[in-house]
Motif scaffolding. Structure first.
Motif, short mmCIF file in Angstrom:
data_model
loop_
_atom_site.label_atom_id
_atom_site.label_comp_id
_atom_site.label_asym_id
_atom_site.label_seq_id
_atom_site.Cartn_x
_atom_site.Cartn_y
_atom_site.Cartn_z
N VAL A 66 0.15 -0.95 -0.19
CA VAL A 66 0.17 -0.40 -0.05
C VAL A 66 0.96 1.05 -0.10
N MET A 67 0.99 2.06 -1.46
CA MET A 67 1.96 3.44 -1.35
C MET A 67 1.32 4.28 -0.48
N PHE A 68 0.17 4.49 -0.19
CA PHE A 68 -0.78 5.52 0.44
C PHE A 68 -2.38 5.27 0.59
N SER A 69 -3.48 5.45 1.53
CA SER A 69 -4.94 5.20 1.48
C SER A 69 -5.02 6.55 1.77
N TYR A 70 -6.86 6.95 1.37
CA TYR A 70 -6.85 8.66 1.43
C TYR A 70 -8.29 7.83 2.18
N LYS A 71 -8.36 8.83 3.17
CA LYS A 71 -10.24 9.12 3.35
C LYS A 71 -10.86 10.49 4.23
N GLU A 72 -11.66 10.71 3.10
CA GLU A 72 -12.88 11.84 3.69
C GLU A 72 -11.20 12.43 3.92
N GLY A 73 -10.80 12.60 2.37
CA GLY A 73 -9.56 14.16 2.48
C GLY A 73 -8.70 14.09 2.69
N ILE A 75 -4.81 11.98 3.46
CA ILE A 75 -3.59 10.88 2.24
C ILE A 75 -2.79 10.48 4.15
N HIS A 76 -2.97 9.09 4.10
CA HIS A 76 -2.48 8.22 5.09
C HIS A 76 -1.37 7.49 4.64
N LYS A 77 -0.35 7.76 4.64
CA LYS A 77 1.58 6.96 4.29
C LYS A 77 1.99 5.73 5.39
N PRO A 78 1.40 4.56 5.07
CA PRO A 78 1.61 3.48 6.32
C PRO A 78 3.49 3.83 6.99
N GLU A 79 3.30 3.30 7.74
CA GLU A 79 4.54 3.63 8.55
C GLU A 79 5.63 2.32 8.74
N MET A 80 6.89 2.91 8.40
CA MET A 80 7.22 1.66 8.52
C MET A 80 7.97 0.95 10.06
N LYS A 81 7.79 -0.21 10.50
CA LYS A 81 8.52 -0.71 11.93
C LYS A 81 9.52 -1.08 12.01
N GLY A 82 10.41 0.02 12.69
CA GLY A 82 11.79 0.25 12.89
C GLY A 82 13.07 -0.35 12.10
N SER A 256 -13.12 7.43 0.51
CA SER A 256 -11.87 6.25 0.62
C SER A 256 -11.04 5.39 -0.09
N GLY A 257 -10.25 4.68 -0.03
CA GLY A 257 -9.29 4.48 -0.71
C GLY A 257 -7.84 4.14 -0.91
N LYS A 258 -7.03 3.23 -1.67
CA LYS A 258 -5.63 3.29 -1.35
C LYS A 258 -5.11 3.03 -2.70
N ARG A 259 -4.08 2.96 -2.87
CA ARG A 259 -2.98 2.77 -3.79
C ARG A 259 -2.07 2.19 -3.48
#
Length: 337
Positions: A66-73, A75-82, A256-259
């Motif tokens: 998932v490169m990024f997701s969006y919801k209600e305007g 944009i959220h980018k997944p965070e890498m875990k450590g 909402s959705g995701k790339r």
């Protein structure tokens, strides 16, 4: 840098200490296949003489991401875990990352998703004491004891492992573990094991003229013969540690959705299908030719070396036994006269 030893009975506690500091990725067995996965339980890590069924390229270049997701305007980018530590990487796969780095983390265009995972990651390599008959790594500038692109190099010496720190980062991890210093006898044993392993690589292909031989063969009838056994399943590209083609798809609606980025393959009919409906590689011949030309002509032209590490996974997994070693040694491909 420095040499240490560790008993095999102490490996689990060693890995548990790494788990407190890193996101640990190591060989695990899943659905009867071994692959590099994130470790939760150190007791599940598989340490065998054989390479994993699946390559570790998904550690930095996931099959689905998932490169990024969006919801209600928003944009959220997944965070890498450590910070990541890849444990048990074989020399051929470590070399594979060197080649992927050229594509995703070098030059004028960098892939931020790959680079974010790759930067700061440590690689603990593992020597191959028992190369398989399908291995031909020595044909592509690596070998069962090659230490390129690793921070620590592990060798199975029987009752335990010898650990050699290759980089300062690797040494910094090892010196905190309270390990025993290796004896001269342990180091001598490694030299013997290395000679034995290298002698097991029976296939040493002469590919010195392959790039030049391929340059004038785009329209050669030889492709009509070579591709006939290929069924276009794409297994060779998915198991390959250097194949890096991908597609990007969008899922969702206005709310909402995701790339998502997913692996793709030049062996698939949809890979280069134009929106107009035109397909420049309309048959298996053109698609098979593209794979060979890219690995052994286009990639060397751009990056200076072939996009192959001789791991043999494509040989092992091809359902019709189409052996790439036979393909690249077909005389018209290597004849530069």
């Amino acid at each position: 840098m420095a040499f240490y030893t560790i008993e095999k009975t102490k490996i689990r506690s060693f890995l548990n200490r790494l788990l407190t500091e890193f996101t640990l990725i190591a060989p695990l067995k899943k659905d009867n296949r071994t692959s590099f996965e994130e470790v939760v339980n150190s007791g599940e890590v598989v340490l065998t003489s054989r390479n994993t069924d699946k390559s570790p390229k998904g550690s930095f270049f996931p099959q689905t991401e998932v490169m990024f997701s969006y919801k209600e305007g928003k944009i959220h980018k997944p965070e890498m875990k450590g910070r990541r530590l890849l444990f048990g990487i074989r020399p051929c796969d470590a070399k594979g990352f060197v080649l992927l780095d050229k594509v995703f983390a070098g030059g004028d265009f960098e892939d931020v998703y790959y680079k974010e995972k790759r930067e700061g990651a440590l690689i603990f390599g593992m020597a191959c004491n028992e190369p398989q008959t399908t291995c031909f790594c020595t044909s592509f500038h690596t070998g069962p004891y090659d230490k390129e692109n690793v921070d620590v190099f592990w060798v199975d010496i029987g009752e335990g492992f010898l650990l050699e720190s290759i980089t300062e980062r690797g040494e910094a991890v090892l010196e905190k573990q309270g390990l025993s210093k290796a004896s001269s006898e342990d180091i001598r044993k490694v030299d013997e094991l290395k000679k034995a392993a290298e002698s097991e690589i029976s296939d040493r292909l002469d590919v010195s003229g392959l790039k030049e031989g391929l340059s004038g063969l785009f329209d050669n009838p030889i492709w009509e013969e070579i591709y006939l056994r290929c069924v276009g399943c794409g297994i060779c590209t998915f198991f390959c540690p250097t194949c890096h083609c991908f597609d990007i798809v969008d899922e969702g609606d206005r709310q909402s959705g995701k790339r998502i980025r997913i692996w793709d393959s030049c062996m698939f009919p949809l890979f280069t299908l134009h929106a107009s409906g035109h397909q420049p590689r309309e048959t298996g011949k053109e698609r098979f030719r593209q794979r060979i030309m890219h690995k052994f002509n286009y990639f060397p032209e751009k990056f200076g070396e072939a996009a192959c590490v001789g791991c043999g996974r494509c040989v092992v997994n091809c359902p019709v036994n189409l052996d790439i070693r036979e393909v690249v040694t077909v005389q018209p491909l290597i004849d530069t006269d």
